[in-house]
Design a protein around this motif. Structure first.
Motif, PDB file in Angstrom:
ATOM      1  N   ARG A  91      -2.245   0.870  -4.681  1.00 30.27           N
ATOM      2  CA  ARG A  91      -1.832  -0.440  -4.070  1.00 30.27           C
ATOM      3  C   ARG A  91      -1.384  -1.206  -5.254  1.00 30.27           C
ATOM      4  O   ARG A  91      -1.665  -1.363  -6.329  1.00 30.27           O
ATOM      5  N   PRO A 142      -4.051   8.986   3.293  1.00 31.58           N
ATOM      6  CA  PRO A 142      -4.816   8.569   2.303  1.00 31.58           C
ATOM      7  C   PRO A 142      -3.826   7.418   1.305  1.00 31.58           C
ATOM      8  O   PRO A 142      -2.643   7.697   1.438  1.00 31.58           O
ATOM      9  N   VAL A 143      -4.598   6.624   0.946  1.00 30.37           N
ATOM     10  CA  VAL A 143      -3.812   5.638  -0.135  1.00 30.37           C
ATOM     11  C   VAL A 143      -3.758   6.091  -1.450  1.00 30.37           C
ATOM     12  O   VAL A 143      -4.612   6.724  -1.843  1.00 30.37           O
ATOM     13  N   ARG A 193       0.809   5.176   0.363  1.00 31.36           N
ATOM     14  CA  ARG A 193       0.412   6.319   1.197  1.00 31.36           C
ATOM     15  C   ARG A 193       0.818   7.739   0.763  1.00 31.36           C
ATOM     16  O   ARG A 193       2.150   7.815   0.485  1.00 31.36           O
ATOM     17  N   ILE A 244       0.698  -1.225  -0.156  1.00 35.92           N
ATOM     18  CA  ILE A 244      -0.103  -0.060   0.043  1.00 35.92           C
ATOM     19  C   ILE A 244       0.896   1.198  -0.058  1.00 35.92           C
ATOM     20  O   ILE A 244       1.773   1.444   0.885  1.00 35.92           O
ATOM     21  N   GLN A 291       5.019   0.761   3.648  1.00 39.87           N
ATOM     22  CA  GLN A 291       6.054   0.076   4.632  1.00 39.87           C
ATOM     23  C   GLN A 291       6.881  -0.713   4.363  1.00 39.87           C
ATOM     24  O   GLN A 291       6.569  -1.579   3.224  1.00 39.87           O
ATOM     25  N   ALA A 318      -0.096   5.375   8.673  1.00 38.80           N
ATOM     26  CA  ALA A 318      -1.070   4.361   8.274  1.00 38.80           C
ATOM     27  C   ALA A 318      -2.356   4.973   8.130  1.00 38.80           C
ATOM     28  O   ALA A 318      -3.398   4.569   7.530  1.00 38.80           O
ATOM     29  N   LEU A 319      -2.810   6.149   8.502  1.00 39.23           N
ATOM     30  CA  LEU A 319      -4.031   6.872   8.475  1.00 39.23           C
ATOM     31  C   LEU A 319      -3.995   7.936   7.386  1.00 39.23           C
ATOM     32  O   LEU A 319      -5.100   8.287   7.001  1.00 39.23           O
TER      33      LEU A 319
END
Lengths: 174, 294
Positions: A127, A123-124, A115, A113, A162, A120-121
């Motif tokens: 993918r 926006p994406v 971002r 993912i 990540q 982690a919060l």
């Protein structure tokens, strides 16, 4: 009191344990790892081929694959359409980072993912599927290997991912 | 007869506890029940309490607490939530209410009924809402607590809590709708619950190789929820297992999730009613930190 008989028993067992622990033949006796695959999207789970839906698997679920037959493949808890599964090797869930950046890296997780920020919060942005390759231009240390900054084909920052889901491709590092 | 009672800090804390405390049972324990935060609420003595039933200014009947308890009782499961439940986590509870059907108390029918509470708030019910309404004097098998509206709270299934006044003292039939308390305050609040779903718990794996267990609720008032879907890191929406729903009650959903790798995940959930996602606001993601995947 330790009798001679007991002493010989214990000594024999210790010697046997030491010898067996150093024997490489144990690896050959272990079963081969079972084939695994990842789900492509939200995948319906059936009770039998062409049967009724009994649930769904989340996207990018890694599962052990059973026998494939007639477009269906047996999984741990039912059957899924073979087209909804992509075989993939098992991977070590640790980040392998290059010695320097920029570097070419490959997705070893079922998906990565990307971002807008190393959070982690946030926006994406994208993918990225298993085995895709991208250029990493920076690294932020943190838990599970931290985050890597990914660049698009023109070198512009695309986002952060990540690091645990990536491995370095040293041989084609520019 | 009516005196204000101030909420303690503990009361405020109790009110903020999430509904997840009741995850083991479908009912929210009464002590954890959602309640509106307010500085004081009326404390009404059942001995002196009267429920006045009127048509306009003409009083049709006046019931004591004993009269109400002597009336044929009915039990009903209903979910109670604030209209702010879509943006806050704790403002919803589910209970088993015992009381008297309002339609059985009224000697005649009317297009509207105005229900008034001792706290000065009132609401106007349509005929259809009135048919389903219950004057509840007990919840979860115990007498209605003072902070929830003792001695009687109106329960209208499928509506928000502001349509369910507590400490009810008067029911007034009318042929025309009357502006209720909130409208007089300049607030236009919705009557019917907007569908929504929520993640309440993510239970860690019990052993290596076991899944994370996702638990939550979904509620759509009197409408039926077709399905609940979960998205992980903005991935595809995946249907999850949803318990059979009852109109006016929340439904519990569950799912099993095998994270592929350690790290942080943002989980979202939505309820589908009539084929579309009808969440009035975009829910905040539920963030899960997976330490290790074995």
């Amino acid at each position: 009191m330790l009798t001679r008989r007991t002493f010989l028993k214990l000594g024999g067992m210790s010697l046997a344990a030491y010898t067996l622990s150093r024997w490489d033949g144990w690896r050959a006796l272990q079963p081969l790892s079972l084939p695994t695959g990842r789900t492509i999207g939200a995948v319906p789970l059936y009770d039998r081929p062409n049967g009724k839906i009994i649930g769904y698997h989340f996207p990018d679920r890694v599962m052990t694959l059973g026998k494939a037959r007639g477009g269906w493949i047996a999984v741990e808890d039912g059957y899924v359409a073979q087209a909804a599964i992509e075989p993939m090797p098992t991977w070590k869930q640790t980040a392998t980072l290059p010695a320097r950046f920029p570097a070419h890296m490959e997705v070893v997780a079922p998906a990565a993912i990307v971002r807008t920020e190393a959070n982690a919060l946030s926006p994406v942005v994208a993918r990225i599927a298993h085995t895709s390759q991208m250029q990493a231009v920076d690294h932020l240390s943190g838990a599970h290997g931290g985050w890597i900054a990914l660049a698009d084909a023109h070198g512009a920052l695309l986002g952060w991912s990540q690091a645990v889901g990536w491995r370095t491709l040293d041989d084609i590092t520019p | 007869m009516i005196s204000p009672r101030f909420l303690s800090r503990r009361d405020l804390f109790t009110a903020l506890r999430p509904a997840a405390r009741a995850a083991s049972s479908n009912y929210t324990p009464t002590e954890h029940f959602y309640r509106e935060l307010r500085n004081h609420y009326p404390v009404v003595s059942a001995e002196h309490w009267r429920l006045t039933l009127a048509h306009g200014a003409q009083v049709m009947a006046s019931l004591s607490h004993e009269d109400l308890l002597a009336s044929p009782a009915t039990e009903m499961d209903a979910t109670l939530c604030s209209y702010a439940v879509h943006s806050s986590s704790a403002l919803i509870s589910h209970g088993r209410w015992c009381g008297v059907a309002l339609r059985n108390l009224l000697p005649e029918r009317s297009a509207y009924a105005r229900v008034m509470g001792a706290d000065g708030r009132d609401t106007t019910l349509t005929r259809q809402q009135l048919e389903n309404a219950v004057m509840a004097y007990a919840v979860n098998g115990v007498e209605l607590p003072a902070h929830l509206g003792y001695p009687v709270k109106l329960i209208v299934p499928g509506t928000y809590d502001h349509k369910c006044p507590g400490w009810v003292t008067r029911v007034e039939l009318s042929d025309t709708p009357v502006a209720d308390y909130w409208l007089r305050q300049g607030k236009v609040l919705p009557d019917d619950v907007q569908p929504f779903a929520r993640i309440e718990q993510v239970l860690p794996r019990s052993r290596n190789g076991a899944p994370y267990r996702l638990r939550g609720i979904a509620y759509a008032g009197l409408r039926a929820i077709q399905r609940v879907e979960v998205s992980i890191d903005d991935g595809d929406w995946t249907p999850v297992s949803l318990a059979a729903g009852v109109p006016g009650c929340w439904s519990r959903w569950r799912a099993e999730w095998y994270p592929a790798l350690p790290g942080s995940y943002a989980l979202r959930v939505r309820a589908i009613v009539d084929g579309i996602d009808q969440h009035p606001v975009i829910p905040r993601p539920f963030v899960v930190n997976v330490e290790a995947v074995v």
